[in-house]
Design a protein around this motif. Structure first.
Motif, short mmCIF file in Angstrom:
data_model
loop_
_atom_site.label_atom_id
_atom_site.label_comp_id
_atom_site.label_asym_id
_atom_site.label_seq_id
_atom_site.Cartn_x
_atom_site.Cartn_y
_atom_site.Cartn_z
N LEU A 42 7.01 16.09 1.62
CA LEU A 42 5.80 15.40 1.15
C LEU A 42 4.54 16.13 1.61
N TYR A 43 4.56 16.63 2.84
CA TYR A 43 3.37 17.24 3.43
C TYR A 43 3.29 18.74 3.15
N LEU A 46 4.19 18.98 -1.33
CA LEU A 46 3.32 18.19 -2.21
C LEU A 46 1.90 18.07 -1.70
N VAL A 48 0.60 16.16 0.68
CA VAL A 48 0.10 14.90 1.24
C VAL A 48 -0.59 15.28 2.56
N SER A 58 1.44 7.47 3.04
CA SER A 58 2.84 7.74 2.73
C SER A 58 3.72 6.56 3.16
N HIS A 62 5.92 3.95 0.66
CA HIS A 62 7.35 3.69 0.82
C HIS A 62 7.62 2.23 1.18
N SER A 152 0.94 17.55 -7.85
CA SER A 152 1.45 16.68 -6.79
C SER A 152 1.42 15.19 -7.14
N LEU A 156 4.69 12.87 -7.18
CA LEU A 156 4.83 11.62 -6.42
C LEU A 156 5.22 10.46 -7.33
N ALA A 185 13.12 13.42 -0.42
CA ALA A 185 11.90 13.55 -1.23
C ALA A 185 11.98 14.70 -2.24
N ALA A 189 11.56 13.95 -6.25
CA ALA A 189 10.34 14.42 -6.92
C ALA A 189 10.63 15.31 -8.13
#
Length: 190
Positions: A42-43, A46, A48, A58, A62, A152, A156, A185, A189
């Motif tokens: 995610l970080y 993507l 985040v 985040s 979730h 991104s 997501l 993830a 995605a």
């Protein structure tokens, strides 16, 4: 004729028993949501933001998915959803204290996070049916006015929808035991 006095103690005791019945499972489900929200993909991939705010968003996303799933389930799904919410904000309280926020400010900050979570939940629910609107809501909350990395927000949305499908397939009986599975993830995605 004598007046009858009603005690709310029995009602209050029942309320606390119902909450306690789902407290452990709620905490376990919330912990699994936090673990999924910390997935490095995610970080790193993507984009985040790896900041306090980015991590909050985040986790909120979730946790929203878990609460959404539980609120769509038959009873006691809503009670378990409340237990997840309670676990989330109990954890936020502890984290604020560990970060050194003064006791006088913890309540105010926790309330601000509750309001932020509620606003995000309302925005995600309102945009759920339209992928473009959901991507806009996610981008607005996760990147908070900053330019989101290209693609991104759409990734997501794919992740959120895949996780929602995965959660929908999990039986309520397992969720009541605190058992839940999130898709990695990177896989979600795609």
């Amino acid at each position: 004729m004598s007046a009858r006095v009603f005690s709310s103690e029995a009602g209050l005791a029942g309320f606390f028993r119902r909450r306690a019945r789902h407290e452990r499972a709620g905490f376990q489900l919330y912990t699994a949501a936090v673990t999924a929200a910390r997935d490095p993909y995610l970080y790193v991939t993507l984009g985040v933001p790896d900041t306090l705010d980015g991590r909050f968003d985040s986790v909120a996303l979730h946790a929203y998915l878990v609460i959404r799933r539980l609120n769509m389930a038959p009873p006691p799904g809503a009670e378990l959803a409340q237990a997840v919410f309670d676990a989330m904000f109990s954890d936020m309280d502890v984290n604020l204290r560990e970060m050194g926020v003064s006791d006088m400010s913890v309540g105010k900050r926790n309330r601000a996070m509750w309001e932020a979570f509620h606003g995000r939940s309302v925005a995600y629910a309102a945009a759920w049916a339209d992928g473009e609107q959901l991507a806009e809501a996610i981008a607005r909350n996760v990147w908070r006015g900053q330019e989101a990395p290209a693609g991104s927000p759409d990734a997501l949305v794919r992740l959120v929808r895949a996780q929602a499908e995965c959660l929908a397939e999990q039986p309520l009986e397992a969720l009541l035991r605190g058992e839940i599975t999130f898709i990695p993830a990177e896989e979600a995605a795609r």
